[in-house]
Design a protein around this motif. Structure first.
Motif, PDB file in Angstrom:
ATOM      1  N   ALA A  22       0.996  -1.175   0.081  1.00 54.92           N
ATOM      2  CA  ALA A  22       0.111   0.035  -0.112  1.00 54.92           C
ATOM      3  C   ALA A  22       0.888   1.204   0.037  1.00 54.92           C
ATOM      4  N   SER A  23       0.239   2.410  -0.136  1.00 52.34           N
ATOM      5  CA  SER A  23       0.879   3.786  -0.131  1.00 52.34           C
ATOM      6  C   SER A  23      -0.074   4.473   0.878  1.00 52.34           C
ATOM      7  N   GLU A  34       4.783  10.484   0.359  1.00 47.35           N
ATOM      8  CA  GLU A  34       4.569   9.288   0.103  1.00 47.35           C
ATOM      9  C   GLU A  34       5.160   8.245   0.757  1.00 47.35           C
ATOM     10  N   VAL A  51      -1.862   8.922  -5.475  1.00 53.54           N
ATOM     11  CA  VAL A  51      -1.894   7.333  -5.218  1.00 53.54           C
ATOM     12  C   VAL A  51      -3.087   6.702  -6.253  1.00 53.54           C
ATOM     13  N   GLY A  52      -2.625   5.615  -6.821  1.00 54.36           N
ATOM     14  CA  GLY A  52      -3.810   4.858  -7.223  1.00 54.36           C
ATOM     15  C   GLY A  52      -3.583   4.864  -8.795  1.00 54.36           C
ATOM     16  N   SER A  53      -4.502   3.997  -9.620  1.00 50.78           N
ATOM     17  CA  SER A  53      -4.230   3.504 -10.805  1.00 50.78           C
ATOM     18  C   SER A  53      -4.178   4.876 -11.742  1.00 50.78           C
ATOM     19  N   SER A  55      -3.130   7.884 -10.787  1.00 52.91           N
ATOM     20  CA  SER A  55      -2.680   9.228 -10.108  1.00 52.91           C
ATOM     21  C   SER A  55      -1.629   9.680 -10.923  1.00 52.91           C
ATOM     22  N   CYS A  88      -8.210   7.439 -17.571  1.00 55.17           N
ATOM     23  CA  CYS A  88      -7.947   6.305 -17.211  1.00 55.17           C
ATOM     24  C   CYS A  88      -9.233   5.745 -16.875  1.00 55.17           C
ATOM     25  N   TYR A  90      -9.810   2.904 -14.903  1.00 58.47           N
ATOM     26  CA  TYR A  90      -9.715   2.581 -13.688  1.00 58.47           C
ATOM     27  C   TYR A  90     -10.088   3.594 -12.636  1.00 58.47           C
ATOM     28  N   THR A  91     -10.161   4.831 -12.938  1.00 60.60           N
ATOM     29  CA  THR A  91     -10.352   5.896 -12.175  1.00 60.60           C
ATOM     30  C   THR A  91     -11.871   6.257 -12.294  1.00 60.60           C
ATOM     31  N   ASN A  92     -12.419   6.245 -10.973  1.00 59.80           N
ATOM     32  CA  ASN A  92     -14.031   6.766 -11.019  1.00 59.80           C
ATOM     33  C   ASN A  92     -13.879   8.259 -11.055  1.00 59.80           C
TER      34      ASN A  92
END
Length: 112
Positions: A22-23, A34, A51-53, A55, A88, A90-92
């Motif tokens: 995790a981060s 971070e 952070v995240g897909s 980011s 992206c 994968y980003t909501n």
């Protein structure tokens, strides 16, 4: 910074936490870091972190908008997230922004 290094060291050496991939983003009035599960403590050169897909898309968009003095930090973050969500898969695009109030204190050392 010292407490971030201690946290990362404890995370890396803990029997159960060292398996956690995790981060964690942490910040105070002066700096933002971070902390990764590998024990890395990273500081951005311009104060923009993510952070995240998506980011990297959000970071790029935020950096591009930071020159605009008319936008608050919250507005920069919201616009950057919208751009990242468009780029992206994968980003909501449904997100919540939480802001912290910053009490600005005068530095006694800089008084003339």
């Amino acid at each position: 910074a010292r407490s971030c290094v201690e946290l990362a060291k404890g995370w890396r050496t803990d029997k159960y936490l060292r398996r956690l991939e995790a981060s964690l983003l942490v910040a105070d009035k002066k700096a933002a870091f971070e902390i990764t599960g590998n024990g890395d403590v990273l500081e951005s050169h311009d104060g923009v972190l993510g952070v995240g897909s998506g980011s990297q898309f959000a970071i790029a968009a935020a950096r591009a908008q930071m020159d605009n003095d008319d936008l608050s930090a919250e507005e920069v973050a919201s616009k950057a997230m919208k751009i990242a969500a468009d780029m992206c898969i994968y980003t909501n695009d449904q997100f919540t922004v939480e802001s912290l109030k910053l009490d600005v204190e005068e530095d006694e050392d800089t008084s003339t």
